[in-house]
Design an enzyme around this catalytic site. Structure first.
Site, PDB file in Angstrom:
ATOM      1  N   LYS A  41       4.256   3.605  19.328  1.00  0.00           N
ATOM      2  CA  LYS A  41       4.443   5.010  18.949  1.00  0.00           C
ATOM      3  C   LYS A  41       4.728   5.895  20.161  1.00  0.00           C
ATOM      4  O   LYS A  41       5.582   6.788  20.100  1.00  0.00           O
ATOM      5  CB  LYS A  41       3.214   5.504  18.192  1.00  0.00           C
ATOM      6  CG  LYS A  41       3.004   4.783  16.864  1.00  0.00           C
ATOM      7  CD  LYS A  41       1.702   5.198  16.196  1.00  0.00           C
ATOM      8  CE  LYS A  41       1.435   4.382  14.946  1.00  0.00           C
ATOM      9  NZ  LYS A  41       0.166   4.783  14.275  1.00  0.00           N
ATOM     10  N   THR A  54       0.811  -1.216   0.000  1.00  0.00           N
ATOM     11  CA  THR A  54       0.000   0.000   0.000  1.00  0.00           C
ATOM     12  C   THR A  54       0.847   1.269   0.000  1.00  0.00           C
ATOM     13  O   THR A  54       0.693   2.142  -0.865  1.00  0.00           O
ATOM     14  CB  THR A  54      -0.928   0.004   1.224  1.00  0.00           C
ATOM     15  OG1 THR A  54      -1.764  -1.161   1.173  1.00  0.00           O
ATOM     16  CG2 THR A  54      -1.809   1.236   1.222  1.00  0.00           C
TER      17      THR A  54
END
Length: 393
Positions: A200, A10
Site C-alpha cells: 500500500k 467476502t
C-alpha cells in the site's frame, strides 16, 4: 451499465448486497447497474446472492467476450488476475479492483495500458479499506507536490497492537481472536509481517511522487515477535506501538519503510481496533489526516462501489500516472530505534545509547542511525523485535 464481478467471497458478496439493496435509489438518481455475470472458481458451490437470478460462471472467456463495460476484480490471486486484467483492458473494459498485490506489483503496466486503451483503472479499495485515499491523492497530485505520507495501513496489525496495548493480552491470544472475528486470515503472514502495508505504501508513494518505487526497495519489519514487555517499555517512555508505513521525499531521495513504531502523536497512538490512519504532507497544505475502517466486508465493498459510481457518472479520473520521475530510495534519515534481543551482538556496540536486561532480554535504544546503516546489522541476527522511535511526526 452492465458489469461483471470476478470473485464472490467476502467483498464480492458485499458489493452485490449494496447494489441490490440500493437499486431503487440508484435508479432514481439515473444510475442503472446490472450485474451480468460473476466469475467464480467452484461452480458447484451453493451460494446465496440477494439477486436470485444472478448468473455464475467459471469460464473467464465468458466475461472477456461479453458486452460488459466494467469488470470488478475481487480476487486474491496475483499472476492470473494480472493476466486477466491485461486481457480485459485490451478488450476495452474498465477495471475496478481491491487486489493490492496486483496493483502494487504491476502499477506501471496497468496504468500505462489504461492510458493506451482509454479505459478506467480504479483501485480505491486496494489501499486503506473504506477510507477515501486514492482519489484525494490523485486530485492533489495533478497540481500539488506532496513529499511525505505516513500511515497505519493494515487493519489486522492495528487490531492486534491496540488490543495488546489496552488489554495486556499476548500476541498469540489476540491473533487468534482476530482470526475468529475475520480480521486476520488463517495465514496472517502478509498482514503481521508488514507485506500488505508495504504494497500500500508503494502504491501511495509511486502515485504522489509520480515515480516507480520497487517493492524490493522497501525495508519491511513486522510484529510477529512482539511481546507485552515491549508495550511496557514503550509506555514508560510515553509511547504507544503501531505499525507504520512511512515514505518521505527529500532532496531527490526517498526514505520508505514499513516498521513497528513508538508513536506519541495522538492521531496514530489513538488509532484502535481495525482502524487505518493516514497523514500526508504537501506543498499547498501543512497536512491532511484520514482515518476510518481498514477492513470489513461492507466497508471495503463501499470503496469498490464508489469507484464504480465514478465510472458510471463519468467522474472517474483517467489514469495519468506514468512513473516519469526518478528518485533513489536511500533510507538515510537518522532516527532512534528500539531493539529487543536475547543477546546484543558486537556489531551493535557502537550504536547503543541505552541498554538494560529484563526477563532475560536485552532492551536496547540506539543512537540516531539510519535504517540503511542498521539493516546490515539486523540481517545477521536471529529472532528480534524492532521498532523505530518517532519523536516528532
Amino acid at each position: 451499465m452492465k458489469i461483471a464481478i470476478m470473485g464472490f467471497g467476502t467483498v464480492g458478496t458485499g458489493v452485490e448486497e449494496i447494489l441490490y439493496k440500493k437499486r431503487d435509489r440508484l435508479k432514481k438518481n439515473g444510475i442503472d447497474i446490472e450485474i451480468e455475470k460473476v466469475l467464480i472458481k467452484n461452480i458447484k458451490k451453493e451460494r446465496s446472492p440477494f439477486e436470485k437470478n444472478l448468473i455464475f460462471t467459471d469460464n473467464f472467456d465468458e466475461i472477456l467476450s461479453s458486452d460488459v463495460d466494467t469488470v470488478i476484480d475481487l480476487t486474491t490471486n496475483l499472476e492470473d488476475t494480472y493476466q486477466r486484467m491485461l486481457a480485459l483492458m485490451k478488450a476495452g473494459k474498465n477495471i475496478v479492483t481491491a487486489n493490492k498485490a496486483v496493483v502494487s506489483k504491476y502499477f506501471e503496466e496497468l496504468n500505462k495500458l489504461a492510458r493506451e486503451k482509454e479505459v478506467y483503472f480504479a483501485y480505491e479499495a486496494a489501499v486503506g479499506g473504506a477510507i477515501p485515499l486514492i482519489h484525494p491523492f490523485m486530485e492533489e497530485a495533478i497540481f500539488n507536490d506532496m513529499d511525505k505520507v505516513f500511515g497505519i495501513l493494515n487493519g489486522t496489525s492495528s487490531y492486534i497492537l491496540s488490543k495488546m496495548e489496552r488489554e495486556g493480552l499476548s500476541y498469540e491470544d489476540v491473533l487468534k481472536k482476530a482470526q475468529d472475528l475475520g480480521f486476520a486470515e488463517a495465514d496472517p503472514t502478509a498482514d503481521v509481517g508488514g507485506v500488505a502495508a508495504m504494497r500500500k505504501i508503494r502504491i501511495l508513494s509511486s502515485l504522489i511522487y509520480n515515480a516507480k518505487i520497487n517493492e524490493a526497495e522497501i525495508p519491511t519489519y513486522g510484529i510477529e515477535n512482539i511481546k507485552k514487555i515491549d508495550f511496557d517499555f514503550a509506555r514508560e517512555m510515553g509511547f504507544s506501538i503501531r505499525m507504520l508505513a512511512k515514505s518521505q521525499l527529500s532532496n531527490g531521495l526517498v526514505n520508505i519503510s514499513v516498521i513497528p513504531s513508538f508513536v506519541g502523536d495522538d492521531f496514530f497512538a489513538k488509532t484502535f481496533d481495525a482502524t487505518n490512519a493516514v497523514k500526508i504532507w504537501g506543498e499547498n497544505f501543512i497536512s491532511y489526516e484520514f482515518k476510518g475502517p481498514g477492513a470489513g466486508r461492507l466497508e471495503t465493498a463501499d470503496a469498490v462501489v464508489r469507484d464504480l459510481f465514478r465510472i458510471v457518472s463519468k467522474r472517474e479520473i483517467p489514469a495519468f500516472y506514468d512513473g516519469s520521475k526518478s528518485y533513489k530510495v536511500e533510507n538515510a534519515v537518522k532516527n532512534k530505534f528500539y531493539l529487543r534481543i536475547k543477546e546484543s551482538p558486537k556489531a551493535l556496540k557502537d550504536v547503543i545509547k541505552y541498554e538494560k536486561v529484563k526477563a532475560g532480554d536485552q532492551l536496547i535504544i540506539t543512537k540516531k542511525i539510519s535504517l540503511k546503516e542498521l539493516k546490515p546489522i539486523l540481517d545477521g541476527l536471529g529472532e528480534f523485535f524492532l521498532a523505530e522511535i518517532e519523536e516528532n511526526i
